[in-house]
Motif scaffolding. Structure first.
Motif, PDB file in Angstrom:
ATOM      1  N   GLN A   1       0.860  -1.183   0.000  1.00  4.45           N
ATOM      2  CA  GLN A   1       0.000   0.000   0.000  1.00  4.45           C
ATOM      3  C   GLN A   1       0.890   1.225   0.000  1.00  4.45           C
ATOM      4  O   GLN A   1       1.789   1.338   0.835  1.00  4.45           O
ATOM      5  CB  GLN A   1      -0.895   0.006   1.236  1.00  4.45           C
ATOM      6  CG  GLN A   1      -1.789   1.226   1.332  1.00  4.45           C
ATOM      7  CD  GLN A   1      -2.636   1.213   2.583  1.00  4.45           C
ATOM      8  OE1 GLN A   1      -3.297   0.224   2.875  1.00  4.45           O
ATOM      9  NE2 GLN A   1      -2.618   2.298   3.312  1.00  4.45           N
TER      10      GLN A   1
ATOM     11  N   SER B   1      -8.007   3.365  -2.364  1.00  8.08           N
ATOM     12  CA  SER B   1      -7.063   2.246  -2.396  1.00  8.08           C
ATOM     13  C   SER B   1      -6.434   2.141  -3.778  1.00  8.08           C
ATOM     14  O   SER B   1      -6.921   2.710  -4.752  1.00  8.08           O
ATOM     15  CB  SER B   1      -7.774   0.932  -2.037  1.00  8.08           C
ATOM     16  OG  SER B   1      -8.795   0.661  -2.969  1.00  8.08           O
ATOM     17  N   GLY B   2      -5.325   1.427  -3.824  1.00  7.27           N
ATOM     18  CA  GLY B   2      -4.652   1.148  -5.089  1.00  7.27           C
ATOM     19  C   GLY B   2      -4.289   2.384  -5.882  1.00  7.27           C
ATOM     20  O   GLY B   2      -3.778   3.374  -5.352  1.00  7.27           O
ATOM     21  N   LYS B   3      -4.591   2.346  -7.178  1.00  6.79           N
ATOM     22  CA  LYS B   3      -4.249   3.441  -8.096  1.00  6.79           C
ATOM     23  C   LYS B   3      -4.941   4.746  -7.706  1.00  6.79           C
ATOM     24  O   LYS B   3      -4.361   5.826  -7.822  1.00  6.79           O
ATOM     25  CB  LYS B   3      -4.596   3.050  -9.534  1.00  6.79           C
ATOM     26  CG  LYS B   3      -4.164   4.093 -10.555  1.00  6.79           C
ATOM     27  CD  LYS B   3      -4.423   3.627 -11.964  1.00  6.79           C
ATOM     28  CE  LYS B   3      -4.062   4.586 -13.055  1.00  6.79           C
ATOM     29  NZ  LYS B   3      -3.928   5.959 -12.798  1.00  6.79           N
TER      30      LYS B   3
END
Length: 166
Positions: A42, A53-55
């Motif tokens: 993360q 979250s993520g991208k």
């Protein structure tokens, strides 16, 4: 104020299509627990980006860091230092395990020593003023991550034309 910025200040362009981690040899005690961006499960999150979250989290953090640097960088330095064309500054910093910004250092590619030193000092000041972030994580544990932030400093075309007329 807008006229001053438009005609006499430098435009700052942050080249941040993505954050890039810096892989380094871990030869000092402070770097033993520092990870390159690519190994994080993360990425660190700028305040306001934590619920993503993520991208989406990465993009939000990049955008907020860009806005912070654009808003806080002293663009009047361009006129004071008589900078022409584009000058690049690369800032490296660590987002520590607790989310603090540490180990800020920069390198300017300006030709003149006084310009390099002034731009590096200003870049360090602005990046050091970033707020505490949610730290990156790997295997469920908070980790420190090194980042590289390229900044391109360019004189606006209108300012160049105005200087030739006067």
């Amino acid at each position: 104020m807008k006229t001053f910025i438009k005609y006499y200040a430098l435009a700052i362009t942050l080249i941040l299509t993505s954050f890039q981690g810096i892989s380094q040899e871990k030869d000092s005690k402070s770097e033993l627990d520092t990870y390159p961006f690519a190994v994080a499960d993360q990425v660190p999150a700028f305040p306001g980006c934590e619920q993503l979250s993520g991208k989406a989290m990465k993009d939000c953090t990049v955008e907020k860091i860009t806005n912070h640097v654009n808003k806080n960088f002293n663009t009047a330095l361009g006129k004071q230092l008589k900078i022409e064309g584009t000058t690049r500054i690369v800032v490296q910093f660590k987002i520590d395990k607790d989310g603090s910004i540490t180990e800020v250092r920069s390198r300017s590619l300006a030709d003149k020593a006084n310009v390099r030193e002034t731009l590096q000092t200003e870049a360090n000041r602005v990046v050091s003023s970033l707020p505490k972030m949610q730290p990156g994580q790997k295997d469920g544990k908070d980790i420190a991550i090194m980042y590289s932030l390229p900044i391109a400093f360019a004189v606006p075309e209108e300012d160049k034309k105005e200087n030739k007329k006067g």
